[in-house]
Design a protein around this motif. Structure first.
Motif: not given
Lengths: 283, 281
Positions: B186-189
């Motif tokens: 989620f944080n780094h796609s």
């Protein structure tokens, strides 16, 4: 110093990130701080950290920076709940921020983080009553030390009974490792108990000399309030003075501080039953 | 399918937490195994160690550390490793794990699992240290993928490629935290499915599952809640590749009653059985 591929080297990146994470200001101040800038050299934060679809590089590092002080507060609060209660949340946060800047953790364990806390708070400008804070922090530090101290078996009833009556006079008693003896200028033990009991009628925190023995028995930490006479006697005993001489000194102190024979017997029973002593030496 | 280290599938375990000591000592609940945070027991001879000794008499135990700082450019802390090894021996730990991270440099410790850049330099550095640690501990180290909030511009490979190469070059085991995979994805796609599909299945000796906190702009790995469905799905997907592997549910904030935490862990039993059956079809 660059890494072989041409970017920021691993040592420099780690030094930079640590400087930012532990900086007590906001993230913009942390990134712009001389220590962070020195660690990164001529590179900018954008040269090290990528943005995400929602956050800029500084915001992303800021997540770690925000969690650092929270973690330090949580670690110290677990050992110093009384001091936090006394100071209030705002002053507590400021104290932790200043403390970890002066005494950052240098070991793998957070158990040692508070080693300098009581001395620090005694001189901390934000403490309205530094001597009281010092007393309370010393009490809570001693409790934490006793909780984790090496386990030594206390004298058993049989070992005590094996000492010939005529030998007690020259007996030297050694305390267990999980034992601390402290004196205070304020009634901090009563205050701490009221905090632990969530009793909002805290005792009056006027100056008053108080004395306490803290020890671990059956893996629980016990706090035992002492009279000054009992404290003085126990101080002599744990310093290695023979029982006869320690008792004579107690009786010689005279006045209110001189114990009666009944008191002496009661104290010994309590201390022995509490498992305060680990050995008795007759030479 | 087993792992290459012959570490056993211990079943579904939970973390040994102080707030549950009383319950465990009174009820001796039916739990497959316990994972303990190594550092909470290394410097005490008080109640925590006494409880751990009692637990280790009755349950399999695994040590999970947070302070090895395997990726740090500071020297390895040999005193720490000596204590860790002794604790592992004391409780007959099935394996010893820590995180792919660093926790401080220049003699300081920030007590956080700070992320590594995924570069050749970091890979060589970390692999050499993993080999050293495994030698000192006299057993293969097991490393967990961390959750992270930053990505380094210098990284030249994905996290799962880095972990794969690290595991192969240092011959370590992997503790695959599927919640951390989800958090970082989620944080780094990135695609979390690509991550779990890319990990060498025969090196996975343990799974972690946990809940997290979604802040909107990013997810924080808080271990404070039930795991979301996407994490369970990811776990099932990975189990289809690895077979049944020891699995642990982590709950470290807002810790509920023991039974609540254990019930969440037991969900893993059903997921992994289904996954393995599906893989066999």
């Amino acid at each position: 110093m660059k890494n072989p591929a041409g970017g920021v080297s691993l040592p420099r990146m780690q030094r930079w990130m640590q400087e930012v994470v532990v900086h007590p200001g906001d993230i913009a101040e942390a990134v712009a701080s001389p220590s962070a800038r020195k660690a990164l050299g001529r590179a900018a934060i954008e040269d090290v950290i990528l943005p995400s679809r929602t956050l800029e590089p500084a915001d992303r590092v800021g997540i770690y920076q925000g969690m650092y002080l929270m973690r330090m507060e949580e670690a110290l609060e677990s050992d110093y709940p009384g001091l936090k209660h006394l100071l209030g949340g705002h002053a507590w946060s400021a104290l932790v921020r200043d403390y970890v800047a002066a005494h950052p953790s240098v070991t793998y364990t957070l158990n040692r983080l508070g080693d300098h806390f009581s001395d620090f708070v005694a001189k901390w400008p934000g403490a309205k009553r530094p001597e009281l804070c010092h007393d309370l922090a010393r009490l809570e530090l001693a409790m934490a030390e006793v909780f984790d101290a090496p386990q030594t078996e206390p004298l058993s009833d049989a070992e005590i009974a094996a000492v010939p009556p005529e030998s007690w006079e020259r007996a030297r008693l050694a305390p267990i490792e999980a034992f601390r003896l402290l004196s205070f200028h304020y009634p901090v033990n009563a205050y701490l108990q009221s905090v632990r009991d969530e009793d909002h009628n805290h005792p009056d925190l006027k100056r008053k000399d108080t004395y306490i023995a803290i020890y671990r028995r059956d893996y629980s930490v016990w706090r035992h309030d002492l009279s000054q006479a009992a404290f003085d006697l126990l101080t002599d005993l744990v310093a290695g003075k023979p029982l006869g001489k320690a008792v004579a000194a107690a009786l010689a102190r005279g006045g209110k501080r001189a114990p009666t024979t009944d008191q002496l017997f009661r104290w010994f029973r309590e201390w022995a039953a509490g498992g305060v002593f680990k050995s008795v030496r007759l030479r | 399918m087993g792992n290459r280290f012959q570490f056993p599938d211990l079943g579904v375990g939970v973390g040994l937490r102080t707030v549950h000591f009383g319950h465990i000592l009174e009820k001796w609940p039916k739990v497959d195994w316990f994972e303990v945070i190594s550092e909470n027991f290394m410097d005490t001879e008080g109640r925590p160690l006494w409880v751990l000794d009692r637990v280790a008499e009755r349950y399999p135990v695994v040590l999970h550390g947070v302070s090895m700082s395997i990726g740090s450019t500071d020297p390895l802390d040999r005193a720490y490793l000596k204590k860790l090894k002794a604790l592992g021996k004391r409780v007959r730990a099935h394996w010893i794990s820590d995180h792919l991270c660093w926790t401080g440099v220049a003699g300081r410790n920030v007590h956080d699992l700070l992320p590594m850049p995924y570069t050749e330099e970091a890979l060589r550095h970390t692999a050499a240290r993993v080999r050293q640690v495994s030698e000192i501990l006299e057993r293969p180290l097991v490393l967990e993928n961390p959750s992270s909030y930053v990505e380094f511009k210098d990284s030249t490979m994905t996290e799962w490629d880095f972990l794969t190469r690290l595991a192969e070059e240092s011959d370590c085991g992997l503790l695959l935290d599927v919640n951390n995979v989800y958090v970082s994805s989620f944080n780094h796609s990135f695609d979390p499915k690509e991550y779990v599909d890319g990990i060498p299945a025969d090196r996975v000796v343990q799974y972690h599952l946990a809940g997290h906190t979604n802040k909107g702009t990013h997810i924080v790995d808080t271990h404070s809640d039930h795991a979301i469905q996407e994490v369970w799905d990811l776990y099932g997907r990975s189990c289809r590749r690895t077979g049944n592997v020891a699995t642990l549910y982590e709950w470290d904030e807002n810790i509920p009653e023991f039974e609540v935490m254990h019930a969440e862990a037991l969900k893993a039993g059903a997921f992994r059985e289904q996954a393995v059956l599906a893989a066999a079809r």
